[in-house]
Motif scaffolding. Structure first.
Motif, mmCIF file in Angstrom:
data_model
loop_
_atom_site.group_PDB
_atom_site.id
_atom_site.type_symbol
_atom_site.label_atom_id
_atom_site.label_comp_id
_atom_site.label_asym_id
_atom_site.label_seq_id
_atom_site.Cartn_x
_atom_site.Cartn_y
_atom_site.Cartn_z
ATOM 1 N N LEU A 417 0.877 -1.071 -0.072
ATOM 2 C CA LEU A 417 -0.083 0.097 -0.112
ATOM 3 C C LEU A 417 0.885 1.322 0.018
ATOM 4 O O LEU A 417 0.587 2.254 -0.744
ATOM 5 N N HIS A 418 2.000 1.166 0.646
ATOM 6 C CA HIS A 418 2.987 2.369 0.479
ATOM 7 C C HIS A 418 3.809 2.443 -0.669
ATOM 8 O O HIS A 418 3.854 3.492 -1.410
ATOM 9 N N SER A 419 3.856 1.146 -1.539
ATOM 10 C CA SER A 419 4.387 1.261 -2.949
ATOM 11 C C SER A 419 3.339 1.962 -3.637
ATOM 12 O O SER A 419 3.702 2.817 -4.785
ATOM 13 N N LEU A 420 1.945 1.768 -3.521
ATOM 14 C CA LEU A 420 0.821 2.331 -4.489
ATOM 15 C C LEU A 420 0.957 3.768 -4.135
ATOM 16 O O LEU A 420 0.939 4.590 -5.180
ATOM 17 N N ASP A 421 1.100 4.530 -3.058
ATOM 18 C CA ASP A 421 1.326 5.789 -2.578
ATOM 19 C C ASP A 421 2.471 6.115 -3.516
ATOM 20 O O ASP A 421 2.558 7.611 -4.188
ATOM 21 N N GLU A 422 3.604 5.654 -3.547
ATOM 22 C CA GLU A 422 4.993 6.011 -4.100
ATOM 23 C C GLU A 422 4.910 6.143 -5.533
ATOM 24 O O GLU A 422 5.170 7.148 -6.326
ATOM 25 N N ALA A 423 4.248 5.144 -6.256
ATOM 26 C CA ALA A 423 3.758 5.084 -7.381
ATOM 27 C C ALA A 423 2.934 6.326 -8.070
ATOM 28 O O ALA A 423 3.288 6.780 -8.989
ATOM 29 N N LEU A 424 1.916 6.807 -7.309
ATOM 30 C CA LEU A 424 1.233 7.829 -7.614
ATOM 31 C C LEU A 424 1.847 9.117 -7.451
ATOM 32 O O LEU A 424 1.544 9.963 -8.045
ATOM 33 N N ASP A 425 2.802 9.008 -6.357
ATOM 34 C CA ASP A 425 3.487 10.188 -6.267
ATOM 35 C C ASP A 425 4.694 10.542 -7.227
ATOM 36 O O ASP A 425 5.025 11.623 -7.603
ATOM 37 N N LEU A 426 5.094 9.485 -7.926
ATOM 38 C CA LEU A 426 6.017 9.538 -9.073
ATOM 39 C C LEU A 426 5.366 9.919 -10.034
ATOM 40 O O LEU A 426 6.155 10.993 -10.957
ATOM 41 N N PHE A 427 4.091 9.782 -10.350
ATOM 42 C CA PHE A 427 3.447 10.429 -11.523
ATOM 43 C C PHE A 427 3.196 11.885 -11.101
ATOM 44 O O PHE A 427 3.277 12.796 -12.202
ATOM 45 N N HIS A 428 2.694 12.250 -9.875
ATOM 46 C CA HIS A 428 2.459 13.786 -9.797
ATOM 47 C C HIS A 428 3.710 14.503 -9.867
ATOM 48 O O HIS A 428 3.663 15.871 -10.216
ATOM 49 N N GLU A 429 4.936 13.966 -9.686
ATOM 50 C CA GLU A 429 6.137 14.901 -9.482
ATOM 51 C C GLU A 429 6.452 15.170 -10.822
ATOM 52 O O GLU A 429 7.302 15.950 -11.103
ATOM 53 N N ASN A 430 6.135 14.225 -11.846
ATOM 54 C CA ASN A 430 6.468 14.416 -13.417
ATOM 55 C C ASN A 430 5.409 14.898 -14.216
ATOM 56 O O ASN A 430 5.726 14.829 -15.551
ATOM 57 N N LYS A 431 4.429 14.738 -13.869
ATOM 58 C CA LYS A 431 3.116 15.399 -14.613
ATOM 59 C C LYS A 431 3.099 16.512 -15.300
ATOM 60 O O LYS A 431 2.371 16.722 -16.391
ATOM 61 N N GLU A 432 3.899 17.389 -14.986
ATOM 62 C CA GLU A 432 3.979 18.806 -15.538
ATOM 63 C C GLU A 432 4.420 18.622 -16.813
ATOM 64 O O GLU A 432 4.189 19.676 -17.717
ATOM 65 N N ILE A 433 5.065 17.709 -17.316
ATOM 66 C CA ILE A 433 5.261 17.574 -18.902
ATOM 67 C C ILE A 433 4.450 17.481 -19.768
ATOM 68 O O ILE A 433 4.418 18.125 -20.750
ATOM 69 N N PHE A 434 3.250 16.858 -19.422
ATOM 70 C CA PHE A 434 1.937 16.825 -20.031
ATOM 71 C C PHE A 434 1.280 18.150 -20.171
ATOM 72 O O PHE A 434 0.951 18.259 -21.305
ATOM 73 N N ILE A 435 1.185 18.939 -19.211
ATOM 74 C CA ILE A 435 0.765 20.265 -19.126
ATOM 75 C C ILE A 435 1.764 21.213 -20.022
ATOM 76 O O ILE A 435 1.013 21.878 -20.953
ATOM 77 N N GLN A 436 2.761 20.941 -20.014
ATOM 78 C CA GLN A 436 3.635 21.859 -20.827
ATOM 79 C C GLN A 436 3.440 21.634 -22.104
ATOM 80 O O GLN A 436 3.537 22.548 -23.112
ATOM 81 N N LEU A 437 3.369 20.376 -22.719
ATOM 82 C CA LEU A 437 3.231 19.927 -23.949
ATOM 83 C C LEU A 437 1.758 20.519 -24.599
ATOM 84 O O LEU A 437 1.981 20.842 -25.682
ATOM 85 N N ALA A 438 0.692 20.381 -23.809
ATOM 86 C CA ALA A 438 -0.449 20.868 -24.146
ATOM 87 C C ALA A 438 -0.206 22.526 -24.196
ATOM 88 O O ALA A 438 -1.115 22.827 -25.147
ATOM 89 N N LYS A 439 0.310 23.101 -23.406
ATOM 90 C CA LYS A 439 0.473 24.593 -23.619
ATOM 91 C C LYS A 439 1.234 24.841 -24.748
ATOM 92 O O LYS A 439 0.691 26.159 -25.535
ATOM 93 N N ASP A 440 2.162 24.116 -25.105
ATOM 94 C CA ASP A 440 2.718 24.582 -26.329
ATOM 95 C C ASP A 440 1.804 24.781 -27.810
ATOM 96 O O ASP A 440 1.815 25.550 -28.515
ATOM 97 N N ALA A 441 0.934 23.547 -27.719
ATOM 98 C CA ALA A 441 -0.067 23.434 -28.714
ATOM 99 C C ALA A 441 -0.868 24.750 -28.708
ATOM 100 O O ALA A 441 -1.436 25.226 -29.605
ATOM 101 N N TYR A 442 -1.639 24.921 -27.486
ATOM 102 C CA TYR A 442 -2.609 26.084 -27.271
ATOM 103 C C TYR A 442 -1.937 27.262 -27.829
ATOM 104 O O TYR A 442 -2.629 28.248 -28.406
ATOM 105 N N CYS A 443 -0.819 27.585 -27.371
ATOM 106 C CA CYS A 443 -0.205 28.989 -27.651
ATOM 107 C C CYS A 443 -0.022 29.140 -29.110
ATOM 108 O O CYS A 443 0.362 30.401 -29.534
ATOM 109 N N ALA A 444 0.074 28.260 -29.937
ATOM 110 C CA ALA A 444 0.249 28.341 -31.405
ATOM 111 C C ALA A 444 -0.846 28.636 -32.173
ATOM 112 O O ALA A 444 -0.984 28.718 -33.274
ATOM 113 N N THR A 445 -2.041 28.664 -31.281
ATOM 114 C CA THR A 445 -3.227 28.961 -31.920
ATOM 115 C C THR A 445 -3.702 30.584 -31.660
ATOM 116 O O THR A 445 -3.134 31.309 -30.801
ATOM 117 N N ASN A 446 -4.897 31.062 -32.492
ATOM 118 C CA ASN A 446 -5.521 32.283 -32.065
ATOM 119 C C ASN A 446 -6.460 32.274 -31.261
ATOM 120 O O ASN A 446 -7.163 33.051 -30.962
#
Length: 737
Positions: A417-446
């Motif tokens: 159960l502790h490993s389950l929390d660690e796996a979820l924390d690993l995603f949250h610690e690195n998820k900003e990359i998806f937001i960054q990729l989406a922002k790049d696409a949005y900024c290229a529009t009008n």
């Protein structure tokens, strides 16, 4: 007197179905039958058909087939003698039963809890003009889950059919939704009404072994998908049916949350006595819909927010993985992902998506599960636009996949159960990359019709990157990077091998083994095996050169051998299969030999399973040697690295070579423990000449797929804790001669 019908009610209903036409009195005739019930909502009557829930529970509780497996009291299970690590694997090992037993003992000491599990799922009955049925099922948590989860065991009873209606005459959508919710709860109140006295006062019931128990039937769990969970709890769409986290905060791991407070919800529901406006306002403050008397309101010791169970299919596979595929397609490009999918090597557990995965529509849970088996491995070497660091994306995907596999463990401990929390924390610690990729696409529009523009922007960028990778690959000469070498961990799979009684091919010549089965160095490998074991009584082990010299003097007293194409590996809950088939011709196309890689301390690149003719054994081995019935020709990969890759958590492997030739040997089939799957290291762009059938020969470096199933995934997690060193198998370099 009503035989063959089981009751008077059943006889009356069948008689009504067969004898009555569609006259104006037909419906009233049905309602006059004792046992047919009606629920009235907003002046409209609905029929609800259901069994007596007490009789249903008694039939399960007293079933002779379940007598030896029933549990009657909660237990604590531990993994260690000091009782510091708890195990949770069934309802009687969880905390809920302990808490309910304490509450029940305060009310009625010594009572036996019967755990009532209700499940529902509105079903489309396509055979009957797309009509819908709304079945409610019942089972009890006293039956172990290993039996409950098998439909053939008959542990679930069809308890009721709820009415299905769209209330098309109601034009106000909000009113319609409220009415449907109230209809649902009014029907379930009727169906579960007998649980109130049975929970408080108890019911005398015989278990299958004849013992008499004072049983208290307590509503424990509700099983359903997300819409069903919302309907049962009265929670609004997009919010969590269990905790009080706000809809806008569901993507964060920093916002504190708690289980919804049942007392506050019950107080809000009681405001109905103070008028409609006060009732609606109180329910809104408590975070629930204004439901008039939900079915769980009066059930003893019931907490609907505890009762909601996780839904792996809809919440993880159909929810989480669906979004993940969309993010990855936008990040790497659909074309490159689909190419890598088509060129994965075959495996017993793997479905090869010959058209890729990004073009799939209405993806099923089984297909999402298949995609999870390889999605991380195929994106490892693909580059992100604008030279973004791919390691964050890989770690986030690893965290989600680890969470998915850990969540499905049949038995959990406080450590997992502790490993389950660690796996979820690993995603949250690195998820900003998806937001960054989406922002790049949005900024290229009008910012007008942005979804159409973002799609075009991503498609154009994908094509540019795809071509750039191809150019880069061509300039580099089209070569893969150098293989990676390190030391192996010990694999700890434990399966029972099952061979067919008769060989797949009774007499295969040695020449055919070499040509069709890919056993290039079969003759040398078998002579070395015979030499090594015929010298097993030698006082000092012979050196490799001495063994090779002796092996050159051995001549086989046979021209052909029986060959087996498949091994089945039976474990506790899975059935694995290892294949080693020859190449075949399909029309004008030559289909390469098929090998499902197998695991022991090393991995083979090629495999041929055979047996020695009994008459030849005395001519080749000393009388004291116990020759095994089945042997395997193996060409080896390098040992496992001591640690996985830090960015993706997978182990990197390459071919085992010596003097520019492959390392091969003959080993015991009994050393085979589990099939595994390797994902080729595709590089920035997958070579166009590779195919699924030849990629194991074309590629030199691979990733061990630790997501093929949860058992391999468990091994990968254990491997990161460290394994003892193992000895290299005695595989001589055989190609030089």
């Amino acid at each position: 007197m009503y035989y063959p019908f089981t009751s008077k009610t059943e006889w009356e209903v069948v008689k009504w179905v067969k004898l009555h036409g569609s006259s104006s009195t037909t419906f009233l005739d049905l309602l006059s039958i004792d046992g047919v019930k009606q629920v009235v909502i907003t002046g409209e009557a609905f029929d609800v058909y259901y069994h007596d829930i007490i009789k249903c529970v008694k039939s399960l509780y007293s079933d002779l087939d379940f007598a030896r497996y029933l549990t009657f009291a909660p237990e604590w299970h531990y993994t260690d003698e000091d009782q510091t690590v708890c195990l949770f694997h069934d309802m009687h090992t969880g905390k809920w039963w302990w808490e309910m037993q304490k509450k029940l003992d305060e009310h009625c000491p010594g009572g036996t809890i019967v755990l009532i599990i209700i499940s529902s799922d509105k079903t489309q009955v396509t055979m009957f003009c797309n009509k819908t049925a709304y079945p409610i099922y019942l089972t009890i948590g006293n039956i172990p889950k290993e039996i409950r989860h098998k439909p053939s065991c008959g542990t679930h009873i069809l308890l009721a059919y709820l009415p299905t209606t769209c209330l098309e005459h109601m034009t106000n959508k909000a009113s319609c939704c409220r009415t449907i919710a109230n209809l649902y709860h009014a029907c379930l109140c009727r169906v579960l009404a007998l649980l109130k006295p049975a929970g408080l006062d108890g019911v005398l019931m015989h278990s299958g072994d004849g013992a008499l128990h004072c049983c208290h039937l307590l509503f424990t769990s509700f099983v359903g998908d997300y819409p069903e969970q919302l309907l049962a709890t009265g929670i609004k769409f997009r919010e969590c049916p269990k905790c009080d986290v706000k809809a806008k905060d569901t993507g964060s791991n920093m916002v504190p949350f708690h289980l919804r407070k049942l007392g506050e919800v019950l107080d809000a529901l009681a405001a109905l006595d103070h008028g409609n406006l006060a009732f609606v306002c109180a329910c809104a403050t408590a975070g629930v819909r204004p439901i008039i008397h939900p079915f769980w309101e009066d059930l003893p010791f019931a907490n609907i927010f505890w009762a909601i169970t996780p839904d792996v299919l809809h919440q993880l596979y159909q929810g989480l993985i669906k979004h993940l595929l969309g993010w990855l397609s936008a990040a790497f490009g659909a074309a490159e992902i689909d190419t890598c999918c088509r060129w994965l090597p075959p495996n017993h557990h793997i479905h090869i998506f010959t058209k890729g995965i990004t073009c799939l529509s209405h993806v099923s849970g089984a297909e999402h599960a298949q995609i999870c088996c390889f999605i991380l491995g195929i994106i490892i070497d693909i580059s992100l636009p604008d030279n973004l660091d791919v390691s964050h994306l890989l770690r986030s995907v690893q965290g989600l996949l680890d969470f998915l596999y850990l969540a499905q463990y049949p038995c959990h401990s406080s450590e997992t159960l502790h490993s389950l929390d660690e796996a979820l924390d690993l995603f949250h610690e690195n998820k900003e990359i998806f937001i960054q990729l989406a922002k790049d696409a949005y900024c290229a529009t009008n910012h007008k019709d942005e979804f159409i523009q973002m799609t075009c922007w991503l498609e154009q960028k994908e094509k540019i990157l795809w071509h750039l990778k191809y150019v880069t690959w061509c300039l580099a000469g089209g070569h893969q990077s150098e293989p990676y070498h390190s030391h192996p961990p010990d694999m700890t799979f434990r399966h029972e091998l099952v061979m067919t009684r008769h060989p797949s091919a009774k007499a295969v010549s040695i020449q055919k083994l070499v040509e069709d089965y890919g056993a290039t160095h079969f003759h040398e490998a078998l002579t070395c095996y015979i030499t090594r074991h015929s010298q097993s009584g030698h006082p000092e082990p012979l050196q490799d050169q001495a063994l090779e010299n002796l092996a050159g003097n051995i001549h086989f007293p046979f021209q052909s051998l029986p060959v087996f194409h498949k091994i089945k590996c039976k474990g506790h809950v899975t059935l694995d299969s290892v294949h080693a088939k020859p190449q075949q011709r399909s029309g004008s196309r030559l289909v390469a030999h098929r090998c499902h890689l197998v695991a022991n301390n090393y991995l083979p690149t090629r495999l041929a399973i055979f047996a020695l003719p009994p008459k030849s054994i005395p001519l080749l081995f000393p009388p004291t040697f116990d020759i095994p019935p089945h042997l395997a020709y193996i060409e080896w990969f390098t040992p496992f690295p001591s640690t996985p890759d830090r960015n993706n958590g997978l182990y990197k492997l390459s071919r085992s070579m010596r003097s520019s030739d492959r390392v091969a040997s003959v080993e015991l089939v009994g050393d085979i423990e589990h099939s595994v799957h390797l994902i080729p290291r595709f590089g920035d762009i997958a070579p166009q000449e590779w195919t699924s059938e030849t990629v194991l020969d074309d590629c030199n470096t691979f990733w061990l797929n630790s997501y093929i199933d949860r058992h391999i995934n468990n091994f990968a997690n254990l491997a990161q804790e460290g394994f003892p060193d193992v000895q290299q198998p005695r595989a001589l370099q055989l190609g030089a001669r």
